[in-house]
Scaffold this motif. Structure first.
Motif, short mmCIF file in Angstrom:
data_model
loop_
_atom_site.label_atom_id
_atom_site.label_comp_id
_atom_site.label_asym_id
_atom_site.label_seq_id
_atom_site.Cartn_x
_atom_site.Cartn_y
_atom_site.Cartn_z
N THR A 54 0.81 -1.22 0.00
CA THR A 54 0.00 0.00 0.00
C THR A 54 0.84 1.27 0.00
O THR A 54 0.29 2.37 -0.04
N ASP A 55 2.16 1.13 0.03
CA ASP A 55 3.07 2.27 0.13
C ASP A 55 3.60 2.60 -1.28
O ASP A 55 4.47 1.91 -1.81
N THR A 56 3.09 3.68 -1.86
CA THR A 56 3.44 4.03 -3.24
C THR A 56 4.93 4.25 -3.40
O THR A 56 5.56 3.72 -4.34
N VAL A 107 4.24 -11.66 -9.29
CA VAL A 107 3.29 -12.47 -8.51
C VAL A 107 2.85 -11.65 -7.31
O VAL A 107 3.69 -11.12 -6.56
N ILE A 108 1.54 -11.54 -7.11
CA ILE A 108 1.02 -10.78 -5.98
C ILE A 108 0.20 -11.72 -5.11
O ILE A 108 -0.88 -12.17 -5.49
N SER A 109 0.75 -12.03 -3.95
CA SER A 109 0.06 -12.93 -3.02
C SER A 109 -0.22 -12.24 -1.69
O SER A 109 -0.73 -12.87 -0.76
N ALA A 110 0.09 -10.95 -1.59
CA ALA A 110 -0.14 -10.21 -0.35
C ALA A 110 -1.63 -10.08 -0.07
O ALA A 110 -2.42 -9.80 -0.99
N GLY A 111 -2.01 -10.26 1.17
CA GLY A 111 -3.42 -10.12 1.52
C GLY A 111 -3.60 -10.12 3.02
O GLY A 111 -2.81 -10.72 3.76
N PRO A 112 -4.64 -9.44 3.51
CA PRO A 112 -4.88 -9.35 4.95
C PRO A 112 -5.67 -10.54 5.47
O PRO A 112 -6.32 -11.26 4.70
N ALA A 113 -5.60 -10.75 6.77
CA ALA A 113 -6.47 -11.74 7.41
C ALA A 113 -7.87 -11.12 7.54
O ALA A 113 -8.01 -9.98 7.96
N ARG A 158 -13.06 -2.01 4.19
CA ARG A 158 -12.33 -1.06 3.34
C ARG A 158 -10.83 -1.29 3.42
O ARG A 158 -10.12 -1.20 2.42
N GLU A 159 -10.34 -1.56 4.62
CA GLU A 159 -8.91 -1.78 4.80
C GLU A 159 -8.46 -3.06 4.08
O GLU A 159 -7.35 -3.11 3.52
N ALA A 160 -9.31 -4.08 4.08
CA ALA A 160 -8.97 -5.31 3.37
C ALA A 160 -8.88 -5.05 1.87
O ALA A 160 -7.95 -5.52 1.20
N PHE A 161 -9.82 -4.28 1.34
CA PHE A 161 -9.77 -3.92 -0.08
C PHE A 161 -8.54 -3.05 -0.37
O PHE A 161 -7.94 -3.17 -1.44
N GLU A 162 -8.19 -2.19 0.56
CA GLU A 162 -7.04 -1.31 0.36
C GLU A 162 -5.77 -2.13 0.15
O GLU A 162 -4.92 -1.78 -0.67
N VAL A 163 -5.64 -3.23 0.86
CA VAL A 163 -4.45 -4.06 0.73
C VAL A 163 -4.54 -4.96 -0.51
O VAL A 163 -3.71 -4.90 -1.42
N LYS A 164 -5.57 -5.80 -0.54
CA LYS A 164 -5.58 -6.88 -1.52
C LYS A 164 -6.04 -6.44 -2.91
O LYS A 164 -5.54 -6.96 -3.92
N PHE A 165 -6.96 -5.49 -3.00
CA PHE A 165 -7.42 -5.04 -4.31
C PHE A 165 -6.68 -3.79 -4.77
O PHE A 165 -5.96 -3.81 -5.76
N GLY A 180 -4.14 -2.33 -3.42
CA GLY A 180 -2.69 -2.55 -3.36
C GLY A 180 -2.19 -3.28 -4.59
O GLY A 180 -1.17 -2.91 -5.18
N ALA A 181 -2.92 -4.32 -5.01
CA ALA A 181 -2.53 -5.06 -6.21
C ALA A 181 -2.62 -4.19 -7.45
O ALA A 181 -1.72 -4.20 -8.30
N LEU A 182 -3.70 -3.42 -7.55
CA LEU A 182 -3.87 -2.57 -8.74
C LEU A 182 -2.78 -1.50 -8.81
O LEU A 182 -2.21 -1.25 -9.88
N GLN A 183 -2.45 -0.91 -7.67
CA GLN A 183 -1.38 0.08 -7.64
C GLN A 183 -0.04 -0.56 -8.03
O GLN A 183 0.73 0.01 -8.81
#
Length: 236
Positions: free
Chosen positions: A59-61, A78-84, A99-106, A108-111
């Motif tokens: 999540t850190d640009t 390969v993007i396997s990062a994701g929150p619990a 929202r925080e889960a989407f911020e990381v996994k969705f 974050g991946a798109l960024q």
């Protein structure tokens, strides 16, 4: 002649979320096939012999920009990062946590993909990670279902937009990894046994078995916009 043991020779594989579990297994298998492998995670790790490690939060640009600039050309991302994410019915859900889960996994991946574009080789592959709950509907799993379904839709869209670069998704079922290390050993094994008993294969998955799906996505140049289900039959 094709050599399965050197299929990724002289190629660079970058794994975001490769500190442990499935991501770490992907890194080991890619390295065994001759790739230069870099893993990036929020905390410093020792990923294994011959594997490079970097600290970068998805999540850190600025951290991602520095990571891509330092790595150079990437052949496989390969993007396997994701929150619990805990199961909760809608009435009891904290939507800020969603929202925080989407911020990381969705997001974050798109960024990460957007920032990676100038550094991806012309025929690079991108592999995302969803999960069987994207298409298996279970009460209380609203966040995981919508999050994983969004990632699968994103992959198909980007496979069209970014061609000839390839974009695929690996969708694991329940897999025995460090993600469950917070449970005591007895409870963890009991949970795995219960879940495995309900699957056609009679057990939960191993990280190396799921990692093989990412290697397939890297190596098979005719595969794009695919969702690779490795779930022990959990979808049926």
């Amino acid at each position: 002649m094709y050599n399965a043991h050197q299929s990724l020779l002289h190629q660079t594989v970058l794994v975001l979320g490769g500190a442990s579990g499935i991501g770490a297994a992907v890194a080991r298998q890619a390295r065994a096939r001759g790739a230069r492998v870099i893993v990036a995670s929020r905390q410093a790790v020792s990923p294994g012999e011959g594997i490079e490690a970097c600290v970068a939060d998805i999540t850190d640009t600025r951290a991602l920009q520095a990571l891509f600039s330092g790595v150079g050309t990437v052949d496989h991302l390969v993007i396997s990062a994701g929150p619990a994410v805990q199961a909760r019915p809608l009435a009891q859900s904290d939507l800020q946590l969603a929202r925080e889960a989407f911020e990381v996994k969705f997001w974050g991946a798109l960024q990460a993909i957007q920032l990676a574009l100038p550094h991806l080789s012309a025929h690079a592959s991108i592999s995302l990670t969803s999960g069987l709950l994207s298409r298996k509907f279970v009460a209380g799993q609203m966040i995981k279902t919508t999050l994983n379904a969004a990632l699968e839709a994103l992959a198909r869209q980007l496979a069209k937009e970014l061609a000839p670069r390839r974009v695929n998704v690996v969708s694991p079922g329940l897999t025995e990894t460090e993600a469950y290390a917070g449970m005591d050993a007895e409870s963890r094994q009991a949970m795995f046994a219960r879940a495995g008993a309900g699957l056609p294969v009679g057990r939960v998955g191993a990280a190396d078995e799921v990692a093989a799906g990412y290697l397939l996505a890297m190596e098979n140049g005719f595969m794009t916009a695919s969702v690779i289900d490795i779930d022990g039959g959990g979808l049926i």
